[in-house]
Design an enzyme around this catalytic site. Sequence first.
Site, PDB file in Angstrom:
ATOM      1  N   ASP A  28       0.854  -1.196   0.000  1.00 50.01           N
ATOM      2  CA  ASP A  28       0.000   0.000   0.000  1.00 50.01           C
ATOM      3  C   ASP A  28       0.887   1.242   0.000  1.00 50.01           C
ATOM      4  O   ASP A  28       0.724   2.138  -0.832  1.00 50.01           O
ATOM      5  CB  ASP A  28      -0.913  -0.006   1.239  1.00 50.01           C
ATOM      6  N   GLU A 277       1.751  -5.855  -5.801  1.00 48.07           N
ATOM      7  CA  GLU A 277       1.367  -4.958  -6.891  1.00 48.07           C
ATOM      8  C   GLU A 277       2.560  -4.161  -7.429  1.00 48.07           C
ATOM      9  O   GLU A 277       2.858  -4.197  -8.614  1.00 48.07           O
ATOM     10  CB  GLU A 277       0.268  -4.007  -6.402  1.00 48.07           C
TER      11      GLU A 277
HETATM   12  O1  TRH Z   1       4.386  -5.893   0.106  1.00 52.74           O
HETATM   13  P1  TRH Z   1       3.443  -6.426  -0.892  1.00 52.74           P
HETATM   14  O2  TRH Z   1       3.058  -7.812  -0.729  1.00 52.74           O
HETATM   15  O3  TRH Z   1       2.168  -5.551  -0.925  1.00 52.74           O
HETATM   16  C1  TRH Z   1       0.843  -6.029  -1.053  1.00 52.74           C
HETATM   17  C2  TRH Z   1       0.216  -5.638  -2.347  1.00 52.74           C
HETATM   18  O4  TRH Z   1       0.423  -4.308  -2.627  1.00 52.74           O
HETATM   19  C3  TRH Z   1      -1.262  -5.927  -2.339  1.00 52.74           C
HETATM   20  O5  TRH Z   1      -1.835  -5.515  -3.541  1.00 52.74           O
HETATM   21  C4  TRH Z   1      -1.891  -5.213  -1.206  1.00 52.74           C
HETATM   22  O6  TRH Z   1      -3.241  -5.467  -1.171  1.00 52.74           O
HETATM   23  C5  TRH Z   1      -1.223  -5.705   0.041  1.00 52.74           C
HETATM   24  O7  TRH Z   1       0.172  -5.411  -0.017  1.00 52.74           O
HETATM   25  C6  TRH Z   1      -1.823  -5.066   1.242  1.00 52.74           C
HETATM   26  O8  TRH Z   1       4.116  -6.294  -2.358  1.00 52.74           O
HETATM   27  P2  TRH Z   1       4.379  -5.029  -3.300  1.00 52.74           P
HETATM   28  O9  TRH Z   1       3.116  -4.381  -3.751  1.00 52.74           O
HETATM   29  O10 TRH Z   1       5.258  -5.490  -4.359  1.00 52.74           O
HETATM   30  O11 TRH Z   1       5.177  -4.013  -2.414  1.00 52.74           O
HETATM   31  C7  TRH Z   1       6.483  -4.197  -2.043  1.00 52.74           C
HETATM   32  C8  TRH Z   1       7.194  -2.847  -2.042  1.00 52.74           C
HETATM   33  O12 TRH Z   1       8.465  -2.979  -1.401  1.00 52.74           O
HETATM   34  C9  TRH Z   1       7.474  -2.331  -3.446  1.00 52.74           C
HETATM   35  O13 TRH Z   1       7.225  -0.939  -3.506  1.00 52.74           O
HETATM   36  C10 TRH Z   1       8.963  -2.597  -3.649  1.00 52.74           C
HETATM   37  C11 TRH Z   1       9.452  -2.404  -2.242  1.00 52.74           C
HETATM   38  N1  TRH Z   1      10.767  -3.011  -1.943  1.00 52.74           N
HETATM   39  C12 TRH Z   1      11.855  -2.169  -1.844  1.00 52.74           C
HETATM   40  O14 TRH Z   1      11.725  -0.950  -2.001  1.00 52.74           O
HETATM   41  N2  TRH Z   1      13.066  -2.714  -1.551  1.00 52.74           N
HETATM   42  C13 TRH Z   1      13.265  -4.054  -1.380  1.00 52.74           C
HETATM   43  O15 TRH Z   1      14.419  -4.470  -1.131  1.00 52.74           O
HETATM   44  C14 TRH Z   1      12.132  -4.912  -1.512  1.00 52.74           C
HETATM   45  C15 TRH Z   1      12.329  -6.390  -1.354  1.00 52.74           C
HETATM   46  C16 TRH Z   1      10.898  -4.359  -1.782  1.00 52.74           C
END
Ligand code: TRH
Length: 380
Positions: A28, A277
């Site tokens: 989110d 996402e």
């Molecule tokens: O963390 P998520 O599983 O988020 C989920 C989804 O958004 C889903 O749709 C929502 O309903 C739920 O949360 C509540 O996965 P997502 O969306 O890929 O977010 C991970 C974020 O972390 C993304 O912006 C990338 C960031 N990230 C970094 O910045 N550095 C890192 O080293 C890693 C591993 C991730």
Amino acid sequence: MEKITMTSPIPVPPSCDVFCRVIDNFGDAGVCWRLARRFLELGVGRVRFITDHPEVLALIAPEAERRVLVVGWDDFARDAALPGFDPAELVIETFGCRLPDAYDDALAAKREKRIAAGVRPPFYFNLDYLSAEAWIEDCHNIIGLHPRLDLPKLWFFPGFTERTGGLVIEEGYAERRAAFDRAAFLAGLGADPALRTLFVFCYPVNPLEVIPRGILKAGEPRNLLLPPGVWADTIEAEARSLDPRGETIRICRTPFLPQTEFDRLLWASDAAVIRGEDSFVRAQLAALPFLWSTYPTEDLAHRVKLATWLDRLVPVLPTEVAASYRSTSEAWVADSVTPGEFARFLLDAPALAQGFRSWSDALFARGDLGRRMLERAAQG
Ligand code: TRH
């Protein structure tokens, strides 16, 4: 009175408030933060990020890097009730998080004054979740009425087709990628740049043990990049018990990188497992072959999300690998994937990459969500 300024070919409002409630994980905040950064990049003068969990940003956006102002939800709601409070020109509710009543009141009052003066009022969006489902196109770009105020709000959906808002794509993406030094990055992480590389970012509910087993079955030595997470600890433990000397599985635990550097993990990889996402979008822009761990929901809506996305992607994949890619993707999410299927995915990755490249090119050609939102807001 604030006026709409022209700092680029699109009219850019001087201020924007992005509201984000965190349900769980990083997504989110991750999705909303990326959009907030994009608005600044497009020239919006001041962007405020209002969230009920500012601490989630600590990893995604280290404080030293922040140009977006982060404000706690409750403090902001209190301020919004004070006389003289000024809502932004561009207001973004995300995922139907419902703004504080006092903010809506102030926004409605500002709108009324502006209309009376014949000046453009602030523009109010609700940005929804990303999905490839067909109904998105019918609900995209639709005005909804406020239950108690004269305050229209536009429902906007990110998406993969022309009749959606598209995906956030920053300026200079291609140049940054071209300048990326894969070998130096992998060496800096302690991985072997000469090897193929798998990046895994998934959920504890996924069939974690299949990953090391699949790598072993595929046969060739491979870097396995694992970010922080309990699920990643499980994969590491399983890998170490199956391949104690790391002859085939070269584990590399990566630190949680700031979001501005997240793409590097993808650019360094030949294949991935990706979740949620925001990271799902980034892997597509990177043209990286991946299995998608859709965010699991009890009603199994995540399987529909996966199937509808596959319906769009699979036709552009090379025919010799398309069917097995589809069935492995579905088996991964259904928790029925075998090590053999996972190995097949790894071995097919070079062929899959051609199809992911065409898919990525089409997404780039469709344009950027942030820009589309500004263009839509400018239409009033
Ligand atoms: O963390 P998520 O599983 O988020 C989920 C989804 O958004 C889903 O749709 C929502 O309903 C739920 O949360 C509540 O996965 P997502 O969306 O890929 O977010 C991970 C974020 O972390 C993304 O912006 C990338 C960031 N990230 C970094 O910045 N550095 C890192 O080293 C890693 C591993 C991730």
